[in-house]
Design a protein around this motif. Structure first.
Motif, PDB file in Angstrom:
ATOM      1  N   GLU A  13     -12.077  96.230 -25.257  1.00 48.43           N
ATOM      2  CA  GLU A  13     -12.408  96.605 -26.635  1.00 48.43           C
ATOM      3  C   GLU A  13     -12.349  95.375 -27.553  1.00 48.43           C
ATOM      4  N   LEU A  14     -11.298  94.586 -27.368  1.00 46.21           N
ATOM      5  CA  LEU A  14     -11.158  93.384 -28.195  1.00 46.21           C
ATOM      6  C   LEU A  14     -12.316  92.414 -27.917  1.00 46.21           C
ATOM      7  N   ALA A  15     -12.676  92.290 -26.620  1.00 41.37           N
ATOM      8  CA  ALA A  15     -13.780  91.388 -26.268  1.00 41.37           C
ATOM      9  C   ALA A  15     -15.081  91.858 -26.919  1.00 41.37           C
ATOM     10  N   GLU A  16     -15.279  93.199 -26.970  1.00 42.58           N
ATOM     11  CA  GLU A  16     -16.499  93.728 -27.592  1.00 42.58           C
ATOM     12  C   GLU A  16     -16.527  93.451 -29.096  1.00 42.58           C
ATOM     13  N   VAL A  17     -15.361  93.579 -29.719  1.00 44.93           N
ATOM     14  CA  VAL A  17     -15.284  93.278 -31.159  1.00 44.93           C
ATOM     15  C   VAL A  17     -15.584  91.795 -31.393  1.00 44.93           C
ATOM     16  N   LEU A  18     -15.003  90.961 -30.551  1.00 38.49           N
ATOM     17  CA  LEU A  18     -15.236  89.513 -30.692  1.00 38.49           C
ATOM     18  C   LEU A  18     -16.716  89.188 -30.466  1.00 38.49           C
ATOM     19  N   ALA A  19     -17.306  89.826 -29.438  1.00 41.22           N
ATOM     20  CA  ALA A  19     -18.705  89.534 -29.107  1.00 41.22           C
ATOM     21  C   ALA A  19     -19.638  90.017 -30.199  1.00 41.22           C
ATOM     22  N   SER A  20     -19.355  91.202 -30.747  1.00 43.64           N
ATOM     23  CA  SER A  20     -20.292  91.754 -31.730  1.00 43.64           C
ATOM     24  C   SER A  20     -20.116  91.143 -33.115  1.00 43.64           C
ATOM     25  N   GLU A  21     -18.876  90.776 -33.471  1.00 50.71           N
ATOM     26  CA  GLU A  21     -18.666  90.331 -34.855  1.00 50.71           C
ATOM     27  C   GLU A  21     -18.343  88.844 -35.032  1.00 50.71           C
ATOM     28  N   TYR A  22     -17.678  88.255 -34.062  1.00 52.43           N
ATOM     29  CA  TYR A  22     -17.208  86.889 -34.312  1.00 52.43           C
ATOM     30  C   TYR A  22     -17.898  85.806 -33.483  1.00 52.43           C
ATOM     31  N   ALA A  23     -18.509  86.221 -32.379  1.00 55.73           N
ATOM     32  CA  ALA A  23     -19.118  85.190 -31.513  1.00 55.73           C
ATOM     33  C   ALA A  23     -20.536  84.877 -31.976  1.00 55.73           C
ATOM     34  N   GLU A  24     -20.887  83.615 -31.927  1.00 54.19           N
ATOM     35  CA  GLU A  24     -22.264  83.176 -32.206  1.00 54.19           C
ATOM     36  C   GLU A  24     -23.044  83.293 -30.895  1.00 54.19           C
ATOM     37  N   PRO A  25     -24.389  83.340 -30.987  1.00 50.35           N
ATOM     38  CA  PRO A  25     -25.173  83.367 -29.736  1.00 50.35           C
ATOM     39  C   PRO A  25     -24.792  82.230 -28.784  1.00 50.35           C
ATOM     40  N   ASP A  26     -24.513  81.054 -29.341  1.00 46.18           N
ATOM     41  CA  ASP A  26     -24.142  79.911 -28.496  1.00 46.18           C
ATOM     42  C   ASP A  26     -22.828  80.154 -27.747  1.00 46.18           C
ATOM     43  N   ASP A  27     -21.909  80.876 -28.406  1.00 48.95           N
ATOM     44  CA  ASP A  27     -20.629  81.174 -27.749  1.00 48.95           C
ATOM     45  C   ASP A  27     -20.853  82.082 -26.541  1.00 48.95           C
ATOM     46  N   LEU A  28     -21.735  83.070 -26.739  1.00 43.66           N
ATOM     47  CA  LEU A  28     -22.022  83.992 -25.630  1.00 43.66           C
ATOM     48  C   LEU A  28     -22.671  83.246 -24.474  1.00 43.66           C
ATOM     49  N   ILE A  29     -23.590  82.328 -24.823  1.00 46.65           N
ATOM     50  CA  ILE A  29     -24.277  81.561 -23.767  1.00 46.65           C
ATOM     51  C   ILE A  29     -23.299  80.621 -23.076  1.00 46.65           C
ATOM     52  N   GLU A  30     -22.365  80.081 -23.867  1.00 47.52           N
ATOM     53  CA  GLU A  30     -21.384  79.181 -23.261  1.00 47.52           C
ATOM     54  C   GLU A  30     -20.478  79.938 -22.288  1.00 47.52           C
ATOM     55  N   ALA A  31     -20.155  81.185 -22.663  1.00 43.59           N
ATOM     56  CA  ALA A  31     -19.295  81.985 -21.785  1.00 43.59           C
ATOM     57  C   ALA A  31     -20.048  82.416 -20.521  1.00 43.59           C
ATOM     58  N   PHE A  32     -21.330  82.762 -20.702  1.00 42.12           N
ATOM     59  CA  PHE A  32     -22.143  83.214 -19.549  1.00 42.12           C
ATOM     60  C   PHE A  32     -23.498  82.496 -19.604  1.00 42.12           C
ATOM     61  N   PRO A  33     -23.589  81.293 -19.058  1.00 38.34           N
ATOM     62  CA  PRO A  33     -24.835  80.512 -19.190  1.00 38.34           C
ATOM     63  C   PRO A  33     -26.076  81.244 -18.664  1.00 38.34           C
ATOM     64  N   ALA A  34     -25.911  82.106 -17.660  1.00 37.36           N
ATOM     65  CA  ALA A  34     -27.090  82.760 -17.048  1.00 37.36           C
ATOM     66  C   ALA A  34     -27.811  83.697 -18.015  1.00 37.36           C
TER      67      ALA A  34
END
Lengths: 130, 84
Positions: A13-34
């Protein structure tokens, strides 16, 4: 740190909140490059995405191209309607022909019903002439 | 949001910005599925991602229009005409 000691479902749940509200697209790509590869977009995700964002997606299309597409689509739909109507008419015609054939067979059977076998040849000749 | 989750979030927000981003990236990598990450990426990049897919030939504009459907395209024109 509390985040590290959370139970698994709370961590999700916390990861979803972070992904939807606090992470930038670049952060998501950095976490999962594929996930940045365009070709790997799953069909159901694409459907879901289009359902939610169709207005924004349409705004990237040229208006004239959209109008042309709608026109072509309507034309295609009309053609398909005509096509299915033709198939229906053809089917009705086939049914009519079959029915007439069956009637003629029955008629012939009725004709020969009370006839002696030696006279059948005469009747066939007569019906051919008529 | 649960109290514990809220507290954990507050704690993460207390991390100095220079380290926070790395922490979030690591946390996502460990606790989010790749599929969900992709879904969030689509949401955040929206048109950019669709355009990229079209440019790279993974989906054609016609496929997208088919998925959107004629009725909604007409609805879109209606919306645009009321806006102008």
């Amino acid at each position: 740190m509390i985040a590290e000691t959370l139970l698994n479902w709370d961590k999700t749940e916390l990861a979803e909140v972070l992904a939807s509200e606090y992470a930038e697209p670049d952060d998501l790509i950095e976490a999962f490059p594929a996930i940045a590869k365009a070709g790997t977009m799953e069909e159901d995700l694409l459907e879901e995405f289009i359902e939610r964002n169709w207005k924004i997606i349409l705004s990237i299309f040229n208006v004239d191209a959209l109008l042309k597409w709608v026109e072509d689509k309507e034309l295609k739909e009309r053609w398909e309607q005509m096509h299915s109507l033709n198939i229906e008419i053809e089917h009705e015609y086939d049914e009519y022909v079959n029915e007439e054939f069956c009637k003629s067979v029955l008629y012939s059977a009725m004709l020969f019903k009370d006839t002696e076998p030696e006279n059948i040849g005469v009747l066939i000749t007569r019906s051919r002439k008529s | 949001m649960k109290y514990e989750v809220k507290e954990a979030l507050n704690e993460i927000m207390d991390i100095p910005p220079i380290y926070r981003r790395d922490y979030i990236v690591r946390y996502l990598r460990e606790n989010l599925s790749e599929r969900d990450a992709r879904r969030y990426l689509f949401e955040k990049t929206k048109v950019h991602f669709i355009r990229k897919m079209m440019d790279e030939g993974f989906i054609s504009p016609l496929d997208i229009l088919e998925k959107i459907g004629k009725d909604r395209v007409c609805q879109f024109f209606h919306i645009k005409s009321t806006q102008s």
